[in-house]
Scaffold this motif. Structure first.
Motif, PDB file in Angstrom:
ATOM      1  N   ASN A   8      40.993  31.880  39.376  1.00 28.30           N
ATOM      2  CA  ASN A   8      39.756  31.460  38.716  1.00 28.30           C
ATOM      3  C   ASN A   8      38.504  31.733  39.561  1.00 28.30           C
ATOM      4  N   GLN A   9      38.419  32.950  40.085  1.00 26.93           N
ATOM      5  CA  GLN A   9      37.224  33.336  40.837  1.00 26.93           C
ATOM      6  C   GLN A   9      36.064  33.408  39.858  1.00 26.93           C
ATOM      7  N   ASP A  10      35.069  32.574  40.072  1.00 29.11           N
ATOM      8  CA  ASP A  10      33.988  32.490  39.095  1.00 29.11           C
ATOM      9  C   ASP A  10      32.683  33.125  39.570  1.00 29.11           C
ATOM     10  N   SER A  11      32.713  33.795  40.701  1.00 32.55           N
ATOM     11  CA  SER A  11      31.510  34.501  41.138  1.00 32.55           C
ATOM     12  C   SER A  11      31.891  35.835  41.766  1.00 32.55           C
ATOM     13  N   GLY A  12      30.986  36.766  41.664  1.00 30.85           N
ATOM     14  CA  GLY A  12      31.189  38.068  42.280  1.00 30.85           C
ATOM     15  C   GLY A  12      31.895  39.068  41.387  1.00 30.85           C
ATOM     16  N   ILE A  13      32.040  40.262  41.936  1.00 32.79           N
ATOM     17  CA  ILE A  13      32.745  41.353  41.271  1.00 32.79           C
ATOM     18  C   ILE A  13      34.152  41.397  41.847  1.00 32.79           C
ATOM     19  N   TRP A  14      35.137  41.291  40.992  1.00 32.66           N
ATOM     20  CA  TRP A  14      36.551  41.325  41.392  1.00 32.66           C
ATOM     21  C   TRP A  14      37.275  42.276  40.453  1.00 32.66           C
ATOM     22  N   GLY A  15      38.046  43.188  41.012  1.00 32.25           N
ATOM     23  CA  GLY A  15      38.831  44.092  40.174  1.00 32.25           C
ATOM     24  C   GLY A  15      37.986  44.867  39.181  1.00 32.25           C
ATOM     25  N   GLY A  16      36.761  45.140  39.528  1.00 28.86           N
ATOM     26  CA  GLY A  16      35.883  45.913  38.653  1.00 28.86           C
ATOM     27  C   GLY A  16      35.305  45.130  37.499  1.00 28.86           C
ATOM     28  N   THR A  17      35.359  43.806  37.574  1.00 27.30           N
ATOM     29  CA  THR A  17      34.819  42.975  36.489  1.00 27.30           C
ATOM     30  C   THR A  17      33.777  42.006  37.027  1.00 27.30           C
ATOM     31  N   SER A  18      32.832  41.699  36.180  1.00 30.84           N
ATOM     32  CA  SER A  18      31.803  40.718  36.518  1.00 30.84           C
ATOM     33  C   SER A  18      32.295  39.316  36.161  1.00 30.84           C
ATOM     34  N   GLU A  19      31.496  38.342  36.517  1.00 32.73           N
ATOM     35  CA  GLU A  19      31.817  36.950  36.190  1.00 32.73           C
ATOM     36  C   GLU A  19      31.989  36.765  34.683  1.00 32.73           C
ATOM     37  N   ASP A  20      31.049  37.315  33.915  1.00 31.31           N
ATOM     38  CA  ASP A  20      31.108  37.179  32.454  1.00 31.31           C
ATOM     39  C   ASP A  20      32.327  37.893  31.874  1.00 31.31           C
TER      40      ASP A  20
ATOM     41  N   CYS B 162      35.218  49.552  43.062  1.00 31.00           N
ATOM     42  CA  CYS B 162      36.447  49.062  42.435  1.00 31.00           C
ATOM     43  C   CYS B 162      37.172  50.171  41.669  1.00 31.00           C
ATOM     44  N   ARG B 163      36.413  50.977  40.946  1.00 32.65           N
ATOM     45  CA  ARG B 163      37.037  52.049  40.147  1.00 32.65           C
ATOM     46  C   ARG B 163      37.786  53.048  41.023  1.00 32.65           C
ATOM     47  N   ALA B 164      37.365  53.201  42.265  1.00 33.51           N
ATOM     48  CA  ALA B 164      38.017  54.140  43.180  1.00 33.51           C
ATOM     49  C   ALA B 164      39.125  53.480  44.002  1.00 33.51           C
ATOM     50  N   CYS B 165      39.417  52.236  43.720  1.00 36.39           N
ATOM     51  CA  CYS B 165      40.340  51.448  44.544  1.00 36.39           C
ATOM     52  C   CYS B 165      41.746  51.397  43.942  1.00 36.39           C
ATOM     53  N   HIS B 166      42.737  51.588  44.803  1.00 39.32           N
ATOM     54  CA  HIS B 166      44.138  51.511  44.366  1.00 39.32           C
ATOM     55  C   HIS B 166      44.570  50.071  44.094  1.00 39.32           C
ATOM     56  N   ALA B 167      43.830  49.117  44.617  1.00 38.30           N
ATOM     57  CA  ALA B 167      44.191  47.700  44.466  1.00 38.30           C
ATOM     58  C   ALA B 167      43.428  47.019  43.330  1.00 38.30           C
ATOM     59  N   GLN B 168      42.744  47.779  42.497  1.00 38.19           N
ATOM     60  CA  GLN B 168      41.891  47.184  41.462  1.00 38.19           C
ATOM     61  C   GLN B 168      42.653  46.234  40.547  1.00 38.19           C
ATOM     62  N   ALA B 169      43.789  46.639  40.039  1.00 38.13           N
ATOM     63  CA  ALA B 169      44.546  45.784  39.109  1.00 38.13           C
ATOM     64  C   ALA B 169      45.019  44.502  39.790  1.00 38.13           C
ATOM     65  N   ALA B 170      45.520  44.623  41.014  1.00 33.71           N
ATOM     66  CA  ALA B 170      45.986  43.437  41.741  1.00 33.71           C
ATOM     67  C   ALA B 170      44.822  42.501  42.063  1.00 33.71           C
ATOM     68  N   CYS B 171      43.679  43.075  42.378  1.00 34.29           N
ATOM     69  CA  CYS B 171      42.488  42.281  42.666  1.00 34.29           C
ATOM     70  C   CYS B 171      42.055  41.495  41.425  1.00 34.29           C
ATOM     71  N   LEU B 172      42.027  42.169  40.289  1.00 37.65           N
ATOM     72  CA  LEU B 172      41.648  41.500  39.052  1.00 37.65           C
ATOM     73  C   LEU B 172      42.650  40.395  38.714  1.00 37.65           C
ATOM     74  N   GLU B 173      43.920  40.678  38.862  1.00 38.33           N
ATOM     75  CA  GLU B 173      44.943  39.664  38.588  1.00 38.33           C
ATOM     76  C   GLU B 173      44.752  38.449  39.496  1.00 38.33           C
ATOM     77  N   TYR B 174      44.498  38.694  40.768  1.00 41.18           N
ATOM     78  CA  TYR B 174      44.248  37.600  41.702  1.00 41.18           C
ATOM     79  C   TYR B 174      43.031  36.785  41.264  1.00 41.18           C
ATOM     80  N   ALA B 175      41.961  37.479  40.884  1.00 35.79           N
ATOM     81  CA  ALA B 175      40.726  36.796  40.480  1.00 35.79           C
ATOM     82  C   ALA B 175      40.952  35.923  39.252  1.00 35.79           C
ATOM     83  N   ILE B 176      41.730  36.432  38.296  1.00 32.06           N
ATOM     84  CA  ILE B 176      42.030  35.654  37.086  1.00 32.06           C
ATOM     85  C   ILE B 176      42.928  34.471  37.441  1.00 32.06           C
ATOM     86  N   ASP B 177      43.981  34.736  38.217  1.00 28.50           N
ATOM     87  CA  ASP B 177      44.941  33.683  38.572  1.00 28.50           C
ATOM     88  C   ASP B 177      44.317  32.557  39.379  1.00 28.50           C
TER      89      ASP B 177
END
Length: 98
Positions: free
Chosen positions: A69-81, A52-67
């Motif tokens: 409500n992805q509750d499992s896995g690693i998204w945008g460089g973040t864990s579930e917690d 994720c840290r090497a990815c150009h889409a990291q911010a968009a991925c995290l935004e998608y995961a938050i929007d």
């Protein structure tokens, strides 16, 4: 809160754009869905976050995961917690401004 059809369409279009450029696209998807948070999962989580840290889409991925409500896995460089904490902070800010 239910998503409106227009909101779902915009999420679908946006998701298609960032996913095309995502570094995880050529990585085993299982890497991003560790079983647990201890033992061998710790190394797996760190390996997924490194992609994720090497990815150009990291911010968009995290935004998608938050929007969405992805509750499992690693998204945008973040864990579930970590995403749970982000959502809590967003909710607290929303309450303060309401």
């Amino acid at each position: 809160m239910a998503l409106s059809p227009s909101h779902l369409l915009s999420l679908t279009v946006a998701s298609a754009e960032w996913r095309r450029d995502a570094a995880c696209r050529d990585t085993d998807p299982d890497l991003f869905f560790p079983v647990g948070t201890t033992g061998p999962a710790i190394e797996q989580i760190e390996s997924a976050k490194a992609v994720c840290r090497a990815c150009h889409a990291q911010a968009a991925c995290l935004e998608y995961a938050i929007d969405t409500n992805q509750d499992s896995g690693i998204w945008g460089g973040t864990s579930e917690d970590e995403r749970r904490q982000i959502r809590k902070r967003q909710a607290a800010r929303a309450r303060q401004t309401a």
